[in-house]
Design a protein around this motif. Structure first.
Motif, mmCIF file in Angstrom:
data_model
loop_
_atom_site.group_PDB
_atom_site.id
_atom_site.type_symbol
_atom_site.label_atom_id
_atom_site.label_comp_id
_atom_site.label_asym_id
_atom_site.label_seq_id
_atom_site.Cartn_x
_atom_site.Cartn_y
_atom_site.Cartn_z
ATOM 1 N N LEU A 44 43.629 71.965 48.763
ATOM 2 C CA LEU A 44 43.354 71.665 50.078
ATOM 3 C C LEU A 44 42.630 70.100 50.394
ATOM 4 O O LEU A 44 42.001 69.907 49.219
ATOM 5 C CB LEU A 44 42.273 72.727 50.380
ATOM 6 C CG LEU A 44 42.914 74.166 50.819
ATOM 7 C CD1 LEU A 44 41.773 75.055 50.998
ATOM 8 C CD2 LEU A 44 44.177 74.111 51.804
ATOM 9 N N THR A 48 39.949 67.479 51.014
ATOM 10 C CA THR A 48 38.520 67.604 51.298
ATOM 11 C C THR A 48 38.072 66.877 52.359
ATOM 12 O O THR A 48 38.791 66.236 53.188
ATOM 13 C CB THR A 48 37.783 67.100 49.796
ATOM 14 O OG1 THR A 48 37.884 65.559 50.139
ATOM 15 C CG2 THR A 48 38.302 67.710 48.659
ATOM 16 N N ASP A 87 48.403 74.254 55.017
ATOM 17 C CA ASP A 87 48.265 75.667 54.406
ATOM 18 C C ASP A 87 48.162 76.839 55.462
ATOM 19 O O ASP A 87 47.346 76.689 56.172
ATOM 20 C CB ASP A 87 47.093 75.591 53.452
ATOM 21 C CG ASP A 87 46.627 77.084 52.856
ATOM 22 O OD1 ASP A 87 47.893 77.409 52.324
ATOM 23 O OD2 ASP A 87 45.653 77.210 52.700
ATOM 24 N N ASP A 88 49.096 77.708 55.313
ATOM 25 C CA ASP A 88 49.344 78.692 56.322
ATOM 26 C C ASP A 88 47.996 79.570 56.247
ATOM 27 O O ASP A 88 47.555 80.082 57.295
ATOM 28 C CB ASP A 88 50.754 79.593 56.152
ATOM 29 C CG ASP A 88 51.859 78.735 56.358
ATOM 30 O OD1 ASP A 88 51.772 77.789 57.141
ATOM 31 O OD2 ASP A 88 53.066 78.957 55.875
ATOM 32 N N SER A 89 47.478 79.848 54.976
ATOM 33 C CA SER A 89 46.256 80.801 55.016
ATOM 34 C C SER A 89 45.053 80.437 55.520
ATOM 35 O O SER A 89 44.086 81.007 56.015
ATOM 36 C CB SER A 89 46.291 81.162 53.570
ATOM 37 O OG SER A 89 45.754 80.207 52.757
ATOM 38 N N THR A 90 44.888 78.920 55.642
ATOM 39 C CA THR A 90 43.512 78.487 55.975
ATOM 40 C C THR A 90 43.597 77.277 57.229
ATOM 41 O O THR A 90 43.014 77.161 57.982
ATOM 42 C CB THR A 90 43.048 77.346 54.916
ATOM 43 O OG1 THR A 90 43.897 76.194 54.671
ATOM 44 C CG2 THR A 90 42.699 78.233 53.892
ATOM 45 N N GLY A 91 45.118 77.204 57.628
ATOM 46 C CA GLY A 91 45.116 76.318 58.620
ATOM 47 C C GLY A 91 44.669 74.724 58.379
ATOM 48 O O GLY A 91 44.865 73.908 59.255
ATOM 49 N N ARG A 92 44.537 74.311 57.153
ATOM 50 C CA ARG A 92 44.282 72.960 56.740
ATOM 51 C C ARG A 92 45.234 72.389 56.147
ATOM 52 O O ARG A 92 46.039 72.709 55.534
ATOM 53 C CB ARG A 92 42.829 73.118 55.593
ATOM 54 C CG ARG A 92 41.558 73.720 56.444
ATOM 55 C CD ARG A 92 40.331 73.936 55.398
ATOM 56 N NE ARG A 92 40.374 72.933 54.605
ATOM 57 C CZ ARG A 92 39.616 73.081 53.491
ATOM 58 N NH1 ARG A 92 38.866 73.945 53.106
ATOM 59 N NH2 ARG A 92 39.253 71.818 52.804
ATOM 60 N N ALA A 142 46.787 70.023 53.424
ATOM 61 C CA ALA A 142 46.858 70.205 51.902
ATOM 62 C C ALA A 142 48.155 69.365 51.308
ATOM 63 O O ALA A 142 48.849 68.878 51.908
ATOM 64 C CB ALA A 142 47.114 71.711 51.755
ATOM 65 N N ASN A 164 37.071 70.837 44.547
ATOM 66 C CA ASN A 164 35.995 71.712 45.045
ATOM 67 C C ASN A 164 34.797 71.929 44.593
ATOM 68 O O ASN A 164 33.623 71.759 45.166
ATOM 69 C CB ASN A 164 36.850 73.206 44.864
ATOM 70 C CG ASN A 164 38.342 73.462 45.570
ATOM 71 O OD1 ASN A 164 38.236 73.212 46.848
ATOM 72 N ND2 ASN A 164 39.312 74.019 44.885
ATOM 73 N N SER A 201 30.617 71.168 56.653
ATOM 74 C CA SER A 201 30.803 72.564 56.395
ATOM 75 C C SER A 201 30.361 73.534 57.549
ATOM 76 O O SER A 201 30.404 74.770 57.724
ATOM 77 C CB SER A 201 29.960 73.033 55.002
ATOM 78 O OG SER A 201 30.546 72.266 54.176
ATOM 79 N N LYS A 243 35.061 70.874 63.831
ATOM 80 C CA LYS A 243 36.067 71.863 64.498
ATOM 81 C C LYS A 243 35.310 72.014 65.901
ATOM 82 O O LYS A 243 36.557 72.050 66.927
ATOM 83 C CB LYS A 243 36.341 72.990 63.597
ATOM 84 C CG LYS A 243 37.653 73.815 64.179
ATOM 85 C CD LYS A 243 37.974 74.892 63.175
ATOM 86 C CE LYS A 243 39.202 75.752 64.020
ATOM 87 N NZ LYS A 243 39.531 76.650 62.853
#
Length: 450
Positions: free
Chosen positions: A28, A30, A78-83, A85, A186, A353, A358
């Protein structure tokens, strides 16, 4: 004089390279990656003979990519987070072989953004490139060769890019890759608990989507700049000039300013004077600040492979810049750069964060500046000149970019480490002559108006 493309192929990471454990396969981006220009950065590197064969260079690139797999991947969501990557799918980098049936000296000196320089590195605009790293090796009839590269800024900053390039050179020479790349994106950027947003990041790193975006002095103003070609002037300051400048600026100061602070202050003032800005108009100097040297808890290692850049924004009126001693301008720069410290970087992480970016639909201000501003990239200490494919270090390094009003690059003027410094300054042609006149005549007047 034609440069002929002989081949274009994909180079994938070598199966036996590196040996480092990679996890996960999706990296992902940053907050620092997302903040940067969503574009490629390009440079050229020129070498005298002898030159390794393209086969050897290709094998070295494959080995380097096994250590720096980000550059062999692809950007996506990334499908799982929508972010956004980097997908570590080892799809590969682009390797282009080119030939010029004339000596390299016939096209020297080289200037950024010129057609001949554009032909010395891969083009990503015309072919809809998906590769995150594209390289072109151009061989000349004299035996010299030029390596041009284009690397995506969302993957890494200038230091990350040069470490991958140095790894390519080291792998080609058959020596250990140093520094060892650090891929963890991370651990170094965890938000604090509770979040502490101690600084204003709206209007600094982020803006609302509907706010005017001037694309660094590209606003629709009704002055001559809109119809004037932006050109780049490359000037080399000798060691003697730099020492004289610093001595005059720092005279009587309890804490001397750095060479960069003195030189940037000088350039900012010369640009402001050449532009003829009214005395009450504010001008801002946007300076890239490297978080590897600033963040402490934890510290980001030099081998980190992503982006760790924020910006300092010293601001003054034209009157303030031109009326007082240059030491005042240097102090303004030093104070604002020092403000972008560990606390500021951590506050930026906490702000992102918090979800405000968003929720409010904020976007990066990386491309936003007014027409009276300057943007400075000081790459003097980034070790581009250490690139060596086995025939010795390069004799010329040059970033390539489309000239934009107010853009300034500062870099070593030669690989010899002789203390000289090069500045590349882009301005509209109608103010460039005045700027050139001020560059050297201004030194005797450092303590008063120029």
């Amino acid at each position: 004089m034609e440069i002929v493309i002989e081949s274009s192929k994909t180079v994938k990471p070598a199966d036996n390279g590196g040996g480092h454990v990679w996890a996960p396969d999706v990296v992902l981006l940053t907050a620092f990656d997302e903040l940067q220009h969503d574009e490629y950065m390009s440079s050229i590197h020129a070498f005298h003979p002898p030159a390794p064969s393209n086969t050897i260079l290709e094998a070295g690139l494959a080995t380097a990519l096994a250590e720096h797999r980000e550059w062999a991947g692809r950007l996506g969501v990334d499908d799982s987070t929508g972010r956004r990557a980097i997908f570590l799918n080892d799809t590969g980098a682009r390797f282009i072989e080119a030939k010029a049936e004339f000596p390299l000296a016939t096209i020297m000196p080289l200037l950024p953004g010129t057609p001949v320089v554009q032909r010395l590195h891969p083009s990503w605009d015309n072919n809809g490139a998906e590769e995150l790293m594209l390289v072109q090796v151009t061989r000349f009839s004299c035996g010299s060769f030029v390596v041009g590269h284009a690397m995506h800024h969302s993957v890494g900053d200038g230091i990350a890019m040069v470490h991958c390039l140095l790894a390519w050179g080291q792998a080609t020479r058959g020596i250990a890759i140093e520094p060892v790349p650090v891929h963890d994106r991370n651990s170094f950027f965890d938000p604090r608990n509770p979040l502490r947003i101690e600084f204003q990041h709206r209007g600094t790193e982020f803006r609302a989507q509907d706010e005017r975006n001037n694309m660094l002095c590209g606003a629709d103003d009704d002055d001559a700049r809109n119809n004037d070609e932006v050109v780049t002037h490359k000037v080399s300051f000798s060691k003697e000039f730099i020492l004289d400048l610093k001595s005059r600026v720092c005279e009587g100061m309890p804490r001397p300013y750095t060479m960069v602070q003195c030189l940037v202050a000088h350039l900012w003032r010369c640009v402001t004077k050449a532009r003829g800005l009214p005395s009450g108009v504010a001008t801002t100097l946007h300076i890239a600040v490297n978080g590897r040297a600033r963040m402490r808890q934890p510290q980001v290692p030099q081998g980190y492979t992503g982006n760790v850049l924020l910006w300092a924004h010293p601001t003054a009126t034209a009157r303030e810049l031109l009326a007082g001693p240059l030491g005042h301008v240097s102090e303004l720069i030093r104070r604002e750069v020092a403000r972008i410290d560990d606390s500021y970087f951590r506050s930026f992480i906490d702000f992102v964060s918090s979800g405000a970016v968003k929720q409010e639909g904020l976007v990066s201000m990386a491309d936003t500046a007014e027409c009276q501003d300057c943007a400075v990239y000081c790459i003097q200490r980034i070790p581009f000149y250490e690139l060596d494919f086995g025939g010795g270090q390069q004799f010329l390094y040059m970033p390539n970019y489309h000239p934009v009003d107010g853009l300034i690059y500062i870099l070593p003027s030669s690989p010899l480490g002789d203390g000289s410094v090069e500045a590349q300054v882009s301005l509209p042609s109608h103010v460039m002559d005045a700027f050139k006149d001020l560059l050297h005549m201004a030194v005797p007047y450092i303590q008063s108006n120029i």
